[in-house]
Design an enzyme around this catalytic site. Structure first.
Site, PDB file in Angstrom:
ATOM      1  CD  GLU A 255      32.852  32.526  45.383  1.00 50.32           C
ATOM      2  OE1 GLU A 255      32.456  33.143  44.190  1.00 50.32           O
ATOM      3  OE2 GLU A 255      32.075  31.506  45.598  1.00 50.32           O
TER       4      GLU A 255
ATOM      5  CB  CYS B 235      34.035  40.310  41.806  1.00 50.86           C
ATOM      6  SG  CYS B 235      32.557  39.937  43.142  1.00 50.86           S
TER       7      CYS B 235
HETATM    8  P1  NAD Z   1      44.429  39.415  44.219  1.00 43.63           P
HETATM    9  O1  NAD Z   1      44.111  38.129  43.331  1.00 43.63           O
HETATM   10  O2  NAD Z   1      45.522  40.225  43.724  1.00 43.63           O
HETATM   11  O3  NAD Z   1      44.864  39.034  45.542  1.00 43.63           O
HETATM   12  C1  NAD Z   1      43.700  38.238  46.550  1.00 43.63           C
HETATM   13  C2  NAD Z   1      44.361  37.746  47.567  1.00 43.63           C
HETATM   14  O4  NAD Z   1      45.452  36.712  47.052  1.00 43.63           O
HETATM   15  C3  NAD Z   1      45.276  38.813  48.336  1.00 43.63           C
HETATM   16  O5  NAD Z   1      44.827  38.325  49.877  1.00 43.63           O
HETATM   17  C4  NAD Z   1      46.666  38.553  48.164  1.00 43.63           C
HETATM   18  O6  NAD Z   1      47.636  38.806  49.139  1.00 43.63           O
HETATM   19  C5  NAD Z   1      46.580  36.992  48.069  1.00 43.63           C
HETATM   20  N1  NAD Z   1      47.528  36.210  47.109  1.00 43.63           N
HETATM   21  C6  NAD Z   1      48.418  36.944  46.184  1.00 43.63           C
HETATM   22  N2  NAD Z   1      49.132  36.096  45.742  1.00 43.63           N
HETATM   23  C7  NAD Z   1      48.790  34.831  46.527  1.00 43.63           C
HETATM   24  C8  NAD Z   1      49.564  33.541  46.193  1.00 43.63           C
HETATM   25  N3  NAD Z   1      50.612  33.319  45.538  1.00 43.63           N
HETATM   26  N4  NAD Z   1      49.014  32.470  47.184  1.00 43.63           N
HETATM   27  C9  NAD Z   1      47.952  32.747  47.585  1.00 43.63           C
HETATM   28  N5  NAD Z   1      47.624  34.005  48.057  1.00 43.63           N
HETATM   29  C10 NAD Z   1      48.016  35.075  47.299  1.00 43.63           C
HETATM   30  O7  NAD Z   1      43.082  40.160  44.020  1.00 43.63           O
HETATM   31  P2  NAD Z   1      42.514  41.488  44.528  1.00 43.63           P
HETATM   32  O8  NAD Z   1      43.315  42.661  43.916  1.00 43.63           O
HETATM   33  O9  NAD Z   1      42.946  41.624  46.229  1.00 43.63           O
HETATM   34  O10 NAD Z   1      41.005  41.454  44.398  1.00 43.63           O
HETATM   35  C11 NAD Z   1      40.446  42.018  43.344  1.00 43.63           C
HETATM   36  C12 NAD Z   1      40.217  40.810  42.440  1.00 43.63           C
HETATM   37  O11 NAD Z   1      39.233  39.994  43.139  1.00 43.63           O
HETATM   38  C13 NAD Z   1      39.347  40.952  41.324  1.00 43.63           C
HETATM   39  O12 NAD Z   1      39.568  40.188  40.250  1.00 43.63           O
HETATM   40  C14 NAD Z   1      37.862  40.574  41.505  1.00 43.63           C
HETATM   41  O13 NAD Z   1      36.803  40.575  40.500  1.00 43.63           O
HETATM   42  C15 NAD Z   1      37.950  39.615  42.519  1.00 43.63           C
HETATM   43  N6  NAD Z   1      36.877  39.340  43.503  1.00 43.63           N
HETATM   44  C16 NAD Z   1      35.910  38.192  43.466  1.00 43.63           C
HETATM   45  C17 NAD Z   1      34.795  38.214  44.281  1.00 43.63           C
HETATM   46  C18 NAD Z   1      33.779  36.979  43.950  1.00 43.63           C
HETATM   47  O14 NAD Z   1      33.225  36.713  45.099  1.00 43.63           O
HETATM   48  N7  NAD Z   1      33.734  36.331  42.778  1.00 43.63           N
HETATM   49  C19 NAD Z   1      34.658  39.056  45.323  1.00 43.63           C
HETATM   50  C20 NAD Z   1      35.593  40.253  45.345  1.00 43.63           C
HETATM   51  C21 NAD Z   1      36.592  40.272  44.509  1.00 43.63           C
END
Ligand code: NAD
Length: 496
Positions: A240, A274
């Site tokens: 997602e 998002c």
């Molecule tokens: P992010 O990608 O920075 O982090 C998301 C998660 O991934 C965090 O828990 C982080 O600790 C983890 N992570 C980071 N590096 C990783 C790795 N190498 N391996 C595994 N996990 C890792 O995103 P964010 O800043 O927390 O959230 C914002 C983003 O999420 C925006 O792009 C937003 O659009 C998206 N989002 C999407 C939805 C959806 O349903 N499509 C919903 C909410 C947010």
């Protein structure tokens, strides 16, 4: 800077972005702790999958009750870790609870064994398909909707009979802990839902830990890293990702309703949604009226640390740099700011910005901004709006404003997105029977609805022989006359 500390002490400290006050402090799970959680989950998964579906439903409904009864406490915690207004947090909990309720009450019907036609060659068989749990599902969550978003995976994974190990965002650790504690209070001694804390390293450890499926919500950049890690073990993933959602205002739209929905979609939650509104396309005849009213609405809104503010500060201060860069890029290349401008991005909070005349290859149009900014563009007609909407590498969702609902539904079919709201913003997310997910840089796979339940299940096909076949073709002793019949059937039944 209110980012969490992942210090040499191995502790994660989450803070309130409004005050910097500490909200939660948790040990970081290393590889060993992550693997241990998955081993524990595997035992719990066996018990959970072995329960009769009605017993699982009842436990999940109790879990729902636990969350609903403690919703004010949970909403206060969400507000403390994200900086969003408490009322917004209450709505988030409400949405999550509605989905948990739906998943719990529909899992049995959607996943149970059902018969399918056995076909010409299988006339002696009873053919059935059933959706079985994977086992242990790893869930990695973001911070912007720290309950609603991960619960979209957790609720459906649990309802499908899996155990879950959840790694919340490092910015919303206490909320993650709250969810696991609520499960433990509901069903003590059954670690069907556990939480592990940490940043990217812990997320990567979860990808490597041997989970049977990984559900990731976050940015497209991290999604690629998650897929790369999961590829090593062929662990299936659901992604997602982010969005750059378009909001289309047709010639026959109710402009006041369009302005109201676009403003909430663009500026609500400080633009950190998002599926938030980042691009608006308005048919030329209605453009002046729309931008004038949207600008007036935006000018009346204020982001801030206080309770009277319409939205809070940026949860992740680093995002402010990206927001500023997108505004600068647009203005440097000839765009105009009808509301706000370069100075709208402060040290902790961004104020509403409405940009017009923005070149379509500007980063304000092509990249996810995730801030309270919106780009409004005039188009000749809805066809042009749809063409421009579809140029994005993202494909999460979109909205169309038109008084003609059936026209709205037809236009929706031409949009390259997972969901479309007609005459509203984000309404599909409140309908638990509707699947949610995107395509392109927004990811793949679906949470919510029957598709969401199946996303966390493996279909198992069973063909049970009821009596010996009149022609047994799967034997070394098959008869020549049976092969003659096969040849005849091939030509006469399928060769027409
Ligand atoms: P992010 O990608 O920075 O982090 C998301 C998660 O991934 C965090 O828990 C982080 O600790 C983890 N992570 C980071 N590096 C990783 C790795 N190498 N391996 C595994 N996990 C890792 O995103 P964010 O800043 O927390 O959230 C914002 C983003 O999420 C925006 O792009 C937003 O659009 C998206 N989002 C999407 C939805 C959806 O349903 N499509 C919903 C909410 C947010």
């Amino acid at each position: 800077m209110t980012a969490p500390s992942n210090t040499a002490t191995g502790e994660l400290i989450s803070t309130d972005p409004r005050t910097g006050a500490e909200v939660g402090r948790f040990p970081v799970a290393d590889d060993a702790a992550t693997t241990a959680a998955v081993v524990t989950a595997r035992d719990a998964a066996q018990w959970w999958a072995g329960l009769p579906p009605k017993a699982r439903r009842n436990w999940l409904l109790r879990f729902r009750g636990e969350l609903a009864r403690n919703s004010e406490e949970l909403a206060t915690l969400i507000s403390a870790e994200t900086g969003k207004p408490v009322d917004d947090a209450v709505l988030e909990v409400m949405l999550a609870v509605v989905h948990l309720d739906w998943a719990a009450t529909h899992a049995e019907k959607e996943l149970r064994r059902r018969a399918v036609p056995s076909g010409l060659l299988g006339a002696n068989l009873t053919a059935t398909v059933e959706y079985r749990p994977f086992g242990v599902v790893g869930v990695i969550g973001p911070w912007n909707y720290p309950v609603f978003t991960p619960m979209g995976s957790i609720s459906y994974a649990l309802a499908a009979g899996n155990a879950v190990v959840f790694k919340p965002s490092e910015l919303t650790t206490a909320v993650g802990r709250f969810l696991a504690d609520a499960w433990a209070a509901t069903c003590p001694g059954t670690p069907v839902l556990q939480v592990i804390q940490g940043g990217g390293e812990t997320g990567a450890a979860l990808c490597r830990s041997g989970v049977d499926k990984l559900a990731f919500t976050g940015s497209a950049v991290t999604a690629r890293a998650v897929m790369t890690t999961c590829a090593r073990t062929l662990t299936p993933v659901t992604i997602e990702g982010g969005g750059k959602d378009a909001f289309i205002v047709a010639d026959d739209a109710d402009i006041d309703a369009a302005v109201d929905a676009a403003a909430f979609g663009a500026f609500g939650n400080a633009g950190q949604t998002c599926a938030g509104v980042e691009r608006v396309y308005v048919v030329a005849d209605r453009y002046e009226e729309f931008v004038e009213k949207l600008a007036a609405k935006a000018r009346a809104l204020r982001g801030g640390d206080d309770e009277a503010a319409d939205y809070g500060p940026a949860t992740m201060p680093e995002q402010l740099t990206i927001i500023r860069r997108h505004i600068d890029d647009a203005l440097d290349r000839g765009a105009r700011a009808l509301v706000g401008g370069r100075d709208s991005v402060g040290a902790t909070t961004a104020q509403p910005v409405v940009l017009v005349d923005v070149p379509h290859d500007s980063t304000a149009v092509t990249e996810e901004t995730f801030g309270p900014t919106v780009v409004v563009t005039a188009v000749a007609d809805v066809d042009e709006a749809i063409d421009l909407a579809n140029t994005s590498s993202f494909g999460l969702s979109a909205a169309i404003m038109t008084r003609d609902v059936s026209r709205g539904r037809e236009l929706a079919r031409r949009l390259r997105t997972g969901s479309v709201a007609v005459n509203s913003f984000l309404s599909f997310a409140s309908v638990p029977a509707l699947p949610f997910g995107g395509l392109g840089d927004s990811g793949f796979g679906r949470i919510h609805g029957a598709d969401g339940l199946r996303e966390f299940s493996r279909p198992q096909a069973v063909a049970a022989q009821r009596f010996k076949p009149p022609m047994n073709l799967l034997t070394f002793d098959r008869k020549a006359r049976d092969m003659t019949t096969v040849r005849m059937m091939l030509r006469h039944v399928y060769g027409r």
